[in-house]
Motif scaffolding. Structure first.
Motif, short mmCIF file in Angstrom:
data_model
loop_
_atom_site.label_atom_id
_atom_site.label_comp_id
_atom_site.label_asym_id
_atom_site.label_seq_id
_atom_site.Cartn_x
_atom_site.Cartn_y
_atom_site.Cartn_z
N THR A 221 0.84 -1.20 0.00
CA THR A 221 0.00 0.00 0.00
C THR A 221 0.88 1.25 0.00
O THR A 221 2.09 1.18 0.23
N THR A 222 0.27 2.39 -0.24
CA THR A 222 1.02 3.64 -0.39
C THR A 222 1.90 3.93 0.82
O THR A 222 3.07 4.31 0.68
N SER A 223 1.34 3.73 2.00
CA SER A 223 2.10 4.03 3.22
C SER A 223 2.62 2.77 3.91
O SER A 223 3.13 2.85 5.03
N GLY A 224 2.49 1.63 3.24
CA GLY A 224 2.82 0.37 3.88
C GLY A 224 4.21 -0.14 3.55
O GLY A 224 4.95 0.45 2.75
N PRO A 225 4.58 -1.27 4.15
CA PRO A 225 5.89 -1.87 3.91
C PRO A 225 5.95 -2.57 2.56
O PRO A 225 4.93 -2.93 1.98
N VAL A 226 7.17 -2.77 2.09
CA VAL A 226 7.39 -3.53 0.85
C VAL A 226 7.95 -4.91 1.16
O VAL A 226 8.09 -5.74 0.25
N LEU A 227 8.26 -5.14 2.43
CA LEU A 227 8.89 -6.40 2.82
C LEU A 227 8.53 -6.73 4.26
O LEU A 227 8.48 -5.84 5.11
N LEU B 207 7.28 -15.82 0.14
CA LEU B 207 5.87 -15.59 -0.14
C LEU B 207 5.66 -14.35 -1.02
O LEU B 207 6.35 -13.34 -0.85
N ARG B 208 4.70 -14.44 -1.93
CA ARG B 208 4.15 -13.28 -2.63
C ARG B 208 2.69 -13.21 -2.21
O ARG B 208 1.90 -14.13 -2.50
N LEU B 209 2.32 -12.14 -1.53
CA LEU B 209 1.00 -12.07 -0.92
C LEU B 209 0.18 -10.91 -1.48
O LEU B 209 0.73 -9.95 -2.04
N PRO B 210 -1.15 -10.98 -1.34
CA PRO B 210 -2.01 -9.91 -1.85
C PRO B 210 -1.66 -8.56 -1.23
O PRO B 210 -1.23 -8.48 -0.07
N HIS B 211 -1.85 -7.51 -2.00
CA HIS B 211 -1.64 -6.16 -1.48
C HIS B 211 -2.53 -5.93 -0.25
O HIS B 211 -3.64 -6.44 -0.18
N ALA B 212 -2.00 -5.20 0.71
CA ALA B 212 -2.68 -4.83 1.95
C ALA B 212 -2.64 -5.95 3.00
O ALA B 212 -3.21 -5.80 4.07
N THR B 213 -1.95 -7.07 2.71
CA THR B 213 -1.77 -8.09 3.73
C THR B 213 -0.92 -7.52 4.86
O THR B 213 0.15 -6.96 4.62
N THR B 214 -1.37 -7.65 6.08
CA THR B 214 -0.61 -7.09 7.21
C THR B 214 0.55 -8.02 7.56
O THR B 214 0.46 -9.24 7.36
N ALA C 203 8.08 -12.08 2.96
CA ALA C 203 6.83 -11.81 2.24
C ALA C 203 6.94 -10.47 1.54
O ALA C 203 7.36 -9.47 2.14
N THR C 204 6.58 -10.45 0.27
CA THR C 204 6.51 -9.23 -0.51
C THR C 204 5.17 -9.19 -1.22
O THR C 204 4.53 -10.23 -1.41
N PRO C 205 4.71 -8.00 -1.63
CA PRO C 205 3.42 -7.94 -2.33
C PRO C 205 3.50 -8.58 -3.71
O PRO C 205 4.49 -8.42 -4.42
N ALA C 206 2.47 -9.32 -4.07
CA ALA C 206 2.41 -9.93 -5.39
C ALA C 206 2.36 -8.84 -6.44
O ALA C 206 1.62 -7.86 -6.32
N ALA C 207 3.15 -8.99 -7.50
CA ALA C 207 3.25 -7.96 -8.54
C ALA C 207 2.11 -8.05 -9.53
O ALA C 207 1.67 -9.15 -9.90
N GLY C 208 1.61 -6.92 -9.94
CA GLY C 208 0.62 -6.85 -11.02
C GLY C 208 -0.66 -7.61 -10.74
O GLY C 208 -1.27 -8.13 -11.67
N GLY C 209 -1.06 -7.71 -9.48
CA GLY C 209 -2.31 -8.38 -9.16
C GLY C 209 -2.26 -9.89 -9.29
O GLY C 209 -3.29 -10.55 -9.34
N LYS C 210 -1.04 -10.47 -9.36
CA LYS C 210 -0.92 -11.92 -9.48
C LYS C 210 -1.39 -12.60 -8.20
O LYS C 210 -1.42 -12.01 -7.14
N GLU C 211 -1.71 -13.87 -8.33
CA GLU C 211 -2.19 -14.63 -7.18
C GLU C 211 -1.06 -14.89 -6.19
O GLU C 211 0.12 -14.77 -6.50
N THR C 212 -1.47 -15.27 -5.00
CA THR C 212 -0.52 -15.63 -3.95
C THR C 212 0.37 -16.78 -4.42
O THR C 212 -0.07 -17.70 -5.08
#
Length: 320
Positions: A6-12, A208-215, A183-192
């Motif tokens: 997310t905009t203000s969230g972590p990347v890793l 892990l590649r996880l959905p955006h906004a995963t805490t 864990a990093t955010p999945a790129a381009g809306g890809k699945e987990t």
């Protein structure tokens, strides 16, 4: 801090989970579990009874100011706190977990501690964070003078395992395991996606590649669940592989009964994992066949017990 990507969230987000049999002869009850996990006086132990008994400690924060792991040798400094917590599953299995998250960049200079303490569980880089290099370096293991959160989880395990209410006489001899994850955010809306590897020394790594906004807390919960079920499968498989035909019936029966009494009922994947992350386990299970292997092992134990009951009955009738 918000979720991954997310905009203000972590990347890793990164963490390590240590799993072991609680060193006591019988499963502890809810009251004893609460006593073992009362690590702070200002926050209660959280208890859950359904679908299985589960107790988790309040989080503990450890301040760090260090170089981040790196596979490229890039020097990246980060400052902040690592979150640690412990959990007891069905009064029988102890897990200790340490984890943190990190944004893509931070101030160019180190700030006062107050700047970091208001962001618990977050390590803020001084400048830009080389995300890929740090993630790979974390999974590979820290080099000298680099961040190592494994001892934080280990110290929590040791602290609880030495508690005076435990008799230090577990019913089974088992090996401890550790699971290191990123864990990093999945790129381009890809699945987990999940990449799981095992080493002979008891270390597992999960990328892990996880959905955006995963805490980060949800990612840690998923990895604690993976670590628990990997430990269960590893422990039961090892015990059954060690049961040779020459074993005395009494010795073999003791092992089989201990597995039934203390471990078989603990297999319950995803019971406390965020629903959005269920696909990570499903992918792992499909590729590795964990559930199929567990079901086969459980059936083998039942068959062995039935076989010994029939044999004992037959011997009794013959003696009459």
């Amino acid at each position: 801090m918000s979720g991954l990507g997310t905009t203000s969230g972590p990347v890793l987000a990164c963490g390590e989970v240590h799993t072991c049999l609680l060193p006591t002869s019988d499963a502890v009850d809810e009251r004893a579990a609460e006593q073992l996990l009362r690590l702070r006086t200002d926050e209660p132990v959280r208890l859950s009874r359904h679908p299985s008994r589960y107790a988790v400690s309040p989080g503990l924060l450890t301040g760090v100011d260090c170089w981040m792991p790196s596979v490229t040798g890039t020097r990246s400094r980060a400052v902040g706190t690592v979150t640690a917590r412990a959990a007891i599953v069905e009064g029988r299995v102890l897990q200790s977990s340490a984890y943190f998250s990190a944004p893509a960049c931070g101030p160019d200079r180190r700030q006062s501690w107050g700047h970091y303490l208001v962001r618990p569980g977050c390590l803020i880089p001084v400048g830009r964070l080389p995300v890929r290099s740090v993630a790979e370096g974390f999974l590979a293991g820290p080099r000298q003078n680099e961040l190592d959160i494994g001892p934080i989880a280990e110290s929590l395990t040791a602290r609880i395992s030495r508690h005076r209410i435990l008799d230090l006489s577990p019913p089974l001899t088992t090996a401890d395991t550790s699971l290191r994850w990123t864990a990093t955010p999945a790129a381009g809306g890809k699945e987990t996606s999940v990449l799981f590897t095992k080493a002979d020394d008891g270390l597992r790594t999960v990328e892990l590649r996880l959905p955006h906004a995963t805490t980060p807390a949800a990612a840690a919960g998923l990895c604690e669940d993976l670590a628990l079920h990997d430990w269960l499968l590893t422990t039961v498989a090892y015990k059954l592989d060690g049961l040779q035909a020459g074993y005395e019936d009494s010795r073999l029966l003791k092992v089989l009964c201990s597995l039934v009494d203390h471990l078989l009922h603990l297999w319950m994947p995803l019971s406390r994992v965020d629903r959005t992350l269920h696909t990570a386990w499903e992918e792992l299970d499909e590729n590795s066949g964990y559930s199929r292997q567990w079901n086969a092992l459980a059936q083998r134990i039942r068959d062995q017990l039935v076989l010994r009951a029939v044999r004992s009955r037959s011997e009794l009738l013959t003696s009459d």
